[in-house]
Design a protein around this motif. Structure first.
Motif, PDB file in Angstrom:
ATOM      1  N   LYS B  81       0.845  -1.073   0.139  1.00 41.10           N
ATOM      2  CA  LYS B  81       0.202  -0.027  -0.223  1.00 41.10           C
ATOM      3  C   LYS B  81       0.936   1.224  -0.131  1.00 41.10           C
ATOM      4  CE  LYS B  81      -4.203  -1.471   0.080  1.00 41.10           C
ATOM      5  NZ  LYS B  81      -4.362  -2.862   0.940  1.00 41.10           N
ATOM      6  N   PRO B  82       0.552   2.144  -0.564  1.00 46.73           N
ATOM      7  CA  PRO B  82       1.497   3.421  -0.657  1.00 46.73           C
ATOM      8  C   PRO B  82       1.836   4.135   0.492  1.00 46.73           C
ATOM      9  CG  PRO B  82      -0.175   3.698  -2.247  1.00 46.73           C
ATOM     10  CD  PRO B  82      -0.734   2.616  -1.642  1.00 46.73           C
ATOM     11  N   PHE B  83       1.130   3.974   1.535  1.00 40.36           N
ATOM     12  CA  PHE B  83       1.330   4.471   3.009  1.00 40.36           C
ATOM     13  C   PHE B  83       2.304   3.785   3.654  1.00 40.36           C
ATOM     14  CE2 PHE B  83       0.087   1.435   6.090  1.00 40.36           C
ATOM     15  CZ  PHE B  83      -1.199   0.868   5.604  1.00 40.36           C
ATOM     16  N   GLN B  84       2.629   2.321   3.259  1.00 45.86           N
ATOM     17  CA  GLN B  84       3.745   1.754   3.789  1.00 45.86           C
ATOM     18  C   GLN B  84       4.976   2.130   3.410  1.00 45.86           C
ATOM     19  OE1 GLN B  84       2.491  -2.104   2.223  1.00 45.86           O
ATOM     20  NE2 GLN B  84       1.715  -2.704   4.346  1.00 45.86           N
ATOM     21  N   ALA B  85       5.184   2.627   2.029  1.00 41.82           N
ATOM     22  CA  ALA B  85       6.247   3.128   1.133  1.00 41.82           C
ATOM     23  C   ALA B  85       6.558   4.544   2.158  1.00 41.82           C
ATOM     24  CB  ALA B  85       6.233   3.399  -0.069  1.00 41.82           C
ATOM     25  N   LEU B  86       5.404   5.306   2.225  1.00 37.41           N
ATOM     26  CA  LEU B  86       5.562   6.647   2.795  1.00 37.41           C
ATOM     27  C   LEU B  86       6.120   6.750   4.009  1.00 37.41           C
ATOM     28  CD1 LEU B  86       2.333   8.511   2.032  1.00 37.41           C
ATOM     29  CD2 LEU B  86       4.544   9.434   1.397  1.00 37.41           C
ATOM     30  N   SER B  87       5.531   5.653   5.047  1.00 38.62           N
ATOM     31  CA  SER B  87       6.041   5.610   6.352  1.00 38.62           C
ATOM     32  C   SER B  87       7.205   5.119   6.484  1.00 38.62           C
ATOM     33  CB  SER B  87       4.893   4.832   7.171  1.00 38.62           C
ATOM     34  OG  SER B  87       5.137   3.527   6.696  1.00 38.62           O
ATOM     35  N   GLN B  88       8.071   4.245   5.570  1.00 35.76           N
ATOM     36  CA  GLN B  88       9.293   3.999   5.415  1.00 35.76           C
ATOM     37  C   GLN B  88      10.401   5.158   4.886  1.00 35.76           C
ATOM     38  OE1 GLN B  88      10.991   0.761   5.631  1.00 35.76           O
ATOM     39  NE2 GLN B  88       9.095  -0.300   6.578  1.00 35.76           N
ATOM     40  N   GLY B  89       9.665   6.222   4.296  1.00 34.77           N
ATOM     41  CA  GLY B  89      10.464   7.406   4.032  1.00 34.77           C
ATOM     42  C   GLY B  89      10.675   7.430   2.435  1.00 34.77           C
ATOM     43  N   ILE B  90       9.851   6.743   1.780  1.00 37.39           N
ATOM     44  CA  ILE B  90       9.903   6.891   0.115  1.00 37.39           C
ATOM     45  C   ILE B  90       8.607   7.863  -0.229  1.00 37.39           C
ATOM     46  CG2 ILE B  90       9.723   5.842  -2.036  1.00 37.39           C
ATOM     47  CD1 ILE B  90      11.117   3.342  -0.525  1.00 37.39           C
ATOM     48  N   SER B  91       8.655   8.822  -0.754  1.00 37.99           N
ATOM     49  CA  SER B  91       7.691   9.775  -1.407  1.00 37.99           C
ATOM     50  C   SER B  91       7.880   9.971  -3.168  1.00 37.99           C
ATOM     51  CB  SER B  91       7.931  11.019  -0.820  1.00 37.99           C
ATOM     52  OG  SER B  91       6.983  11.219   0.402  1.00 37.99           O
ATOM     53  N   VAL B  92       6.839   9.693  -3.512  1.00 40.72           N
ATOM     54  CA  VAL B  92       6.784   9.883  -4.863  1.00 40.72           C
ATOM     55  C   VAL B  92       5.972  11.036  -5.265  1.00 40.72           C
ATOM     56  CG1 VAL B  92       6.166   8.695  -7.394  1.00 40.72           C
ATOM     57  CG2 VAL B  92       6.760   7.363  -5.226  1.00 40.72           C
ATOM     58  N   ILE B  93       6.455  12.005  -6.189  1.00 39.15           N
ATOM     59  CA  ILE B  93       5.674  12.998  -6.787  1.00 39.15           C
ATOM     60  C   ILE B  93       5.292  12.508  -8.147  1.00 39.15           C
ATOM     61  CG2 ILE B  93       5.606  15.489  -7.270  1.00 39.15           C
ATOM     62  CD1 ILE B  93       7.960  15.401  -5.201  1.00 39.15           C
ATOM     63  N   TYR B  94       4.073  12.451  -8.603  1.00 42.10           N
ATOM     64  CA  TYR B  94       3.691  11.812  -9.978  1.00 42.10           C
ATOM     65  C   TYR B  94       3.545  12.969 -10.932  1.00 42.10           C
ATOM     66  CZ  TYR B  94       2.855   7.445  -7.381  1.00 42.10           C
ATOM     67  OH  TYR B  94       2.826   6.327  -6.739  1.00 42.10           O
ATOM     68  N   GLN B  95       3.507  12.481 -11.988  1.00 43.85           N
ATOM     69  CA  GLN B  95       3.347  13.662 -12.942  1.00 43.85           C
ATOM     70  C   GLN B  95       1.854  14.306 -12.743  1.00 43.85           C
ATOM     71  OE1 GLN B  95       4.266  11.075 -16.606  1.00 43.85           O
ATOM     72  NE2 GLN B  95       4.355  12.698 -17.559  1.00 43.85           N
ATOM     73  N   GLU B  96       0.738  13.518 -12.584  1.00 45.21           N
ATOM     74  CA  GLU B  96      -0.325  14.118 -12.160  1.00 45.21           C
ATOM     75  C   GLU B  96      -0.324  14.249 -10.736  1.00 45.21           C
ATOM     76  OE1 GLU B  96      -0.428  10.531 -12.918  1.00 45.21           O
ATOM     77  OE2 GLU B  96       0.022  11.091 -14.977  1.00 45.21           O
TER      78      GLU B  96
END
Lengths: 327, 504
Positions: B81-96
């Motif tokens: 799930k995206p929040f798992q990546a976020l909470s580990q310190g990976i953030s993605v800034i998408y085109q949209e």
């Protein structure tokens, strides 16, 4: 083109396999469910399978069935119509109220025309003014109901006319007339939806409106036409109901719109458009009819019926959405 | 956070090992593996469909990977799930960008993680203080209470970056952040990125602009057709080397052009203008000719195509087909006149995904198989079958739902739709986007065959090799205007890029 024949044969054999693919199984599920219900009730009660009872189920299902078939058009094209219950009531009111003044034929005609016009108004609101279908038809629902209340003065209207009563209570041989009407409506609708260009465009517009426009299809026309069709069929079901009861109560037809939507949805018609078929809706109608009848036969508390029906609708949609997400 | 992992300090921050991902009919990633060092700016390059987006979506926890391993801080991770990546310190800034336009900047940044005070009242003061701290750390300030919908794209991107920092992101992945920015805005973004690097953040930067990648990144990894090609040091590489890695083969290697006979003028467009979209567009297309329309995304090519096809009204100018003027804004009329459009986004505009192959093929030409309004099943099947064979669409059968076909086969269905209609002019908007190399080649051959059979073709593509390889003539659009015109012999990548990028 000799190889063309071979390919054609090959694809024919593929068609058989296609019948058993996932999507198909899902739409067969409703039939399997219906059969299980029938078997269960047949074991539980001797009365259930008697021809008189089965005809009774058919007749009871006919009124909502006619409307549900119309609703199938609107749902497939990607719309939604809450106003049909009111249209149904008003159509019955007009037929009963005008009958002594202008005669049977003209009064029926006026009632049915009203249905078409109401549907077209819905369609124009949705297509031309871009009003959300839910909101537009909610407004029209209240307007039509208000007109019926004004027309009837808030009182139940009665019709003593014998020939009018035949529509709802008569028989063609052993078959009740409402069942005959339902059958004709179903066959015509199935033909239009599944065999004609008009029907194909309804699926295309509901499945992807933008791609349809990009293919040169006048999407707005097909949406508006679908609303007109459900309006007509709602009025027809209203006439049948009024004739059967020989009266029209001020709130006649109220709640039918939800039963019609429920029947279509249980049958597998997608609320988001592009998917469904007439025979699936008819299966959904019978599921509701058998539940009604079965609960009465088994003498189960009437109120629990509603809970059960509600649960089936939710389960059918949840199953549909779930199976889509998995693929 | 980092302290806990000191054991792994000499391991890269992110290691991707043999990661594969399949979509129906497409191998999006095939055993991709590379690593990203802590504190570096790592460029990621590759053509459309190379697998960049799929890879970052796996890193972000949007898609699960099918096989392979990913190590973050030396620890295996498998985000579902995206929040798992976020909470580990990976953030993605998408085109949209993923912001709520109706909310203000600060509410967007703290969305879902608001601070609460007494009685669960929002602790606006605390959020504001933290907001200021975050802004200080990157060195720019936004009024915190401006609504996001009032911000420019560049500003919204900055808000996304602030949001990523507020998540304490250690790895920030940016998917083509500069594609819709002006030069000045791009410069500002570079500054911010360098600042982030100075603070020890790690950045994966995806871009189509090779110069940008070389200037900004420390190292660059190239993907091609879902495979890892290589990683190079930015200081020791060149644009040519990276393009070579990206393309692998030139289109000339897989498709051989030879002279085609040209017929009479089929379509002529004169002084077509529409406020804010395109201006003074004039050109002609002949039968048997492929006219390439080059330019950057947003240069107005798609808009012109839509205007010709009758989906856009225009303010001035005229479009004539065979001497007859088309009424603006009538798709039905354009189709009748023999024009077909393969839209850029075929899933959205080209196909009804829930309908079968046969039904999609006959959609634009249903009249021919339903003379009295009733569809003749045999005629429809024959017509669809003929197209299926002619285009060698790979499918279990005519009744296969289009959604389950691969991208290349889906595109062939859109082609087939217009071929059944017997169009004289086909407008192809990015016809090979998102389809794999083998299918691309088939599409190239198909375009060539169609032109040879006397069809007129307008080819819109962002891939220059494609335009150069297929077109007889090339127009370049830039900010809504035609800025250059080349014959096949004159044209080169450099000339086209210069015309596409110059300031009008």
């Amino acid at each position: 083109m000799t190889s063309g024949g071979q390919v054609a044969r090959k694809s024919l054999s593929l068609q058989k396999a296609w019948f058993l693919t996932k999507g198909r199984l899902r739409s067969l599920g409703i039939v399997i469910g219906l059969i299980i219900m029938i078997l269960f009730l047949a074991l539980k009660s001797e009365a259930f399978l008697k021809p008189a009872n089965l005809l009774n189920i058919l007749r009871q299902s006919s009124v909502v069935g006619i409307m549900a078939v119309g609703m199938t058009f609107v749902l497939i094209v990607g719309g939604f119509d809450l106003s049909v219950g009111s249209a149904m009531g008003l159509a019955g009111g007009l037929a009963v109220g005008l009958l002594p003044k202008i005669g049977l034929g003209p009064s029926l005609l006026v009632a049915l025309l009203m249905g078409i016009v109401a549907g077209m108004v819905n369609g124009l609101l949705v297509v031309k003014l871009n009003v959300n279908a839910f909101v537009a038809t909610l407004g029209i629902m209240n307007i039509l109901r208000g007109i019926l209340l004004m027309y009837s003065g808030g009182k139940t209207m009665f019709s003593p006319d014998r020939s009018f009563a035949l529509i709802g209570s008569g028989y063609l041989g052993p078959i009740p007339i409402p069942v005959v009407i339902f059958t004709v409506v179903t066959l015509c609708s199935a033909f239009i939806l599944h065999r004609t260009r008009f029907g194909r465009y309804i699926y295309a517009v509901g499945g992807n409106e933008e791609a349809s426009i990009f293919s040169g299809i006048d999407a707005g026309f097909y949406k508006a036409a679908s609303f007109a069709i459900v309006g007509l069929l709602a009025a027809l079901s209203g006439v049948v109901l009024a004739s059967r009861l020989q009266s029209v109560a001020p709130m006649a037809g109220s709640g039918y719109e939800l039963d019609a939507i429920a029947a279509a949805v249980i049958g597998g018609t997608s609320i988001s458009g592009g998917q469904g078929s007439i025979w699936q809706t008819v299966a959904g109608v019978f599921v509701l009819g058998v539940i009604n009848n079965g609960f009465n036969i088994l003498n189960v508390n009437e109120y629990i019926q509603l809970v059960f029906k509600g649960a089936i609708v939710v389960a059918a949609v949840a199953l549909d959405t779930y199976s889509k997400r998995k693929t | 956070m980092v302290e806990g992992f000191t054991v792994n300090m000499d391991r890269p921050l992110l290691e991707i090992v043999q990661v594969s991902k399949y979509f129906p009919g497409v191998k999006a990633l095939d055993k991709v593996g590379f690593s990203v060092q802590k504190g570096e700016i790592h460029g990621l390059a590759g053509e459309n469909g190379a697998g960049k987006s799929t890879l970052i979506k796996i890193l972000a926890g949007v898609y699960p990977k099918d096989s392979g391993q990913i190590f973050f801080h030396g620890t295996p991770v498998d985000f579902r799930k995206p929040f798992q990546a976020l909470s580990q310190g990976i953030s993605v800034i998408y085109q949209e960008l993923n912001l709520v336009p109706q909310l203000d900047v600060i509410s967007n940044i703290f969305l879902g993680r608001e601070y609460y005070g007494f009685l669960r009242r929002l602790d606006n003061l605390k959020m504001l203080q933290e907001y200021e701290t975050i802004c200080d750390s990157v060195g720019f300030h936004f009024p915190p209470h401006r609504l996001v919908r009032d911000l420019s794209i560049a500003e919204q991107q900055m808000v996304e970056i602030l949001k990523a920092i507020s998540f304490n992101a250690e790895l920030i992945i940016m998917d083509e952040p500069t594609s819709s920015l002006t030069e000045r805005e791009t410069g500002q973004l570079y500054k911010v990125i360098k600042k982030l690097k100075a603070q020890g953040k790690t950045i994966i930067f995806i871009s189509h602009f090779i110069d940008e990648l070389i200037e900004l990144s420390d190292r660059i990894t190239v993907l091609r057709d879902g495979r890892y090609v290589g990683t190079v040091d930015s200081r020791k590489t060149s644009k040519q080397e990276i393009i070579g890695m990206m393309v692998g083969r030139e289109i000339n290697d897989i498709f051989e052009y030879s002279e085609r006979p040209r017929g009479e003028v089929f379509l002529s467009v004169k002084n077509l203008s529409k406020q804010g979209l395109f201006r003074d567009i004039s050109f002609e297309v002949r039968k048997g000719e492929v006219l390439g329309l080059a330019g950057l995304v947003g240069a107005g090519r798609t808009e012109v195509a839509k205007a010709i096809f009758g989906l856009h009204h225009y303010d001035a100018g005229e479009i004539t087909v065979g001497g007859k003027r088309l009424v603006p804004g009538k798709a039905g009329q354009a189709i009748k006149a023999g024009i077909g459009l393969l839209p850029e986004d075929r899933k959205r505009y080209g196909l009804v995904m829930g309908l079968s192959l046969a039904k999609n093929l006959t959609l634009a030409n249903l009249r021919a198989v339903s003379p009295l309004g009733v569809i003749q099943a045999k005629k429809e099947r024959d017509a669809a079958l003929q197209m299926m064979k002619a285009l060698s669409i790979k499918t279990p059968g005519l009744h296969q739902i289009v959604r389950y076909l691969s991208g290349g086969n889906q595109q062939k269905v859109v082609f087939g739709k217009w071929l059944l209609k017997d169009c004289e002019l086909l407008i192809l908007d990015e016809p090979t986007r998102g389809i794999d190399v083998g299918a691309k080649l088939e599409v190239y051959r198909l375009i060539d065959e169609l032109a040879r059979s006397g069809k007129a073709i307008i080819l819109i593509s962002c891939e220059l090799p494609e335009i150069l390889g297929l077109s007889d003539r090339i127009l370049v659009m830039n900010q809504g205007r035609i800025t250059a015109q080349f014959s096949r012999a004159e044209a080169s990548q450099e000339k086209i890029m210069a015309a596409a990028l110059s300031v009008v």
